[in-house]
Design an enzyme around this catalytic site. Sequence first.
Site, mmCIF file in Angstrom:
data_model
loop_
_atom_site.group_PDB
_atom_site.id
_atom_site.type_symbol
_atom_site.label_atom_id
_atom_site.label_comp_id
_atom_site.label_asym_id
_atom_site.label_seq_id
_atom_site.Cartn_x
_atom_site.Cartn_y
_atom_site.Cartn_z
ATOM 1 N N ASP A 130 -30.383 -32.695 3.703
ATOM 2 C CA ASP A 130 -28.973 -32.412 3.452
ATOM 3 C C ASP A 130 -28.831 -30.951 3.064
ATOM 4 O O ASP A 130 -29.726 -30.375 2.431
ATOM 5 C CB ASP A 130 -28.424 -33.301 2.329
ATOM 6 C CG ASP A 130 -26.915 -33.493 2.421
ATOM 7 O OD1 ASP A 130 -26.486 -34.578 2.857
ATOM 8 O OD2 ASP A 130 -26.167 -32.555 2.067
ATOM 9 N N THR A 168 -15.738 -44.385 4.014
ATOM 10 C CA THR A 168 -16.660 -43.565 3.243
ATOM 11 C C THR A 168 -15.890 -42.539 2.424
ATOM 12 O O THR A 168 -14.683 -42.344 2.605
ATOM 13 C CB THR A 168 -17.625 -42.819 4.176
ATOM 14 O OG1 THR A 168 -16.867 -41.924 5.002
ATOM 15 C CG2 THR A 168 -18.405 -43.790 5.059
ATOM 16 N N SER A 219 -18.081 -39.853 17.771
ATOM 17 C CA SER A 219 -16.870 -40.365 17.118
ATOM 18 C C SER A 219 -15.934 -40.910 18.170
ATOM 19 O O SER A 219 -15.889 -40.406 19.301
ATOM 20 C CB SER A 219 -16.172 -39.244 16.341
ATOM 21 O OG SER A 219 -14.899 -39.666 15.875
ATOM 22 N N TYR A 246 -12.499 -31.311 16.055
ATOM 23 C CA TYR A 246 -13.486 -32.365 15.799
ATOM 24 C C TYR A 246 -13.709 -33.188 17.062
ATOM 25 O O TYR A 246 -14.847 -33.525 17.406
ATOM 26 C CB TYR A 246 -12.995 -33.243 14.659
ATOM 27 C CG TYR A 246 -13.948 -34.317 14.197
ATOM 28 C CD1 TYR A 246 -15.124 -33.993 13.519
ATOM 29 C CD2 TYR A 246 -13.661 -35.665 14.401
ATOM 30 C CE1 TYR A 246 -15.982 -34.988 13.067
ATOM 31 C CE2 TYR A 246 -14.513 -36.659 13.939
ATOM 32 C CZ TYR A 246 -15.671 -36.311 13.278
ATOM 33 O OH TYR A 246 -16.516 -37.307 12.827
ATOM 34 N N GLY A 253 -22.298 -42.623 2.106
ATOM 35 C CA GLY A 253 -22.125 -42.048 3.430
ATOM 36 C C GLY A 253 -22.980 -42.730 4.484
ATOM 37 O O GLY A 253 -23.935 -43.453 4.171
#
Length: 278
Positions: free
Chosen positions: A41, A215, A164, A180, A21
């Site tokens: 995480d 990924t 993004s 998103y 990742g």
Amino acid sequence: MGSQELTGKVALVTGAARRGGIGRTTALLLADLGADIACLDVARPPEHAPEHGVGSPGELAELVAEIEAKGRRAIAVTADVTNGAQVNEAVDRTVVELGSLDLCCAMAGGVGYGNGIAPLLSLDEPSWNWVIDVNLKGTWLTAAAAGRAMVAAGRGGRIVTIASSAALVGTNGNTGMGVYAAAKAGVITLTQNLAAELGPHGINVNAVSPGMIGTQASAPVREQFERSGRTDAVIGSIPLRRFGEAEEIASIVAFLCGDGASYITGDAINATGGKVLG
């Protein structure tokens, strides 16, 4: 590599566990450049979407061991970036156990089939909440907690967020990525405002806006391209004629953490192979 030398720096990297990742790749690269790393995480899938792919506790421990094998210090921090108390505790642990917090890489985020990829008119509320929370709220909580620690220390610092290409006007259409896109557009605006607020304290805040990166997280989308026979068309729409790699995004993040980016703040760098220009 001189402009990216990070010896003596301490970095907090969120979304760090999952093999291959962007977060894990970033943590390893920063360690290669001399930084000590707090590896954060959540290491568990969301309750409403138990099949959603995330890093595991084993992967988080493995990452710490890999960084330590490079001769750097590392700690594993299991925390939910959508929980302010856990994020604040993670920052406090980083400062106490590693001595400072100089670099914050807010990499945690995501979306997926069954967890946010759907037309907005049929998207379920738990998925909406999770995508907004982990991508936008989590970035704010992480960057704000890191920013407070950096201001208190008085040594400046660097904060890098992950946006993004989905956030950019005209790049979506009927992709099912509406929530998103909204979250990542918020990340860009958040980054710009943080840059304005923290600039007087010598803290640079920038975003990276990746396109399609190869990924595990993007594998379901790429598999859908394959099933629908769209892979060639999608790759053909990218001037460099390929998907990106996690290492390429990590390299941009590392640049933004180094001395070579000392006069860059409030920017969002597109890394899309030319699919998004400008």
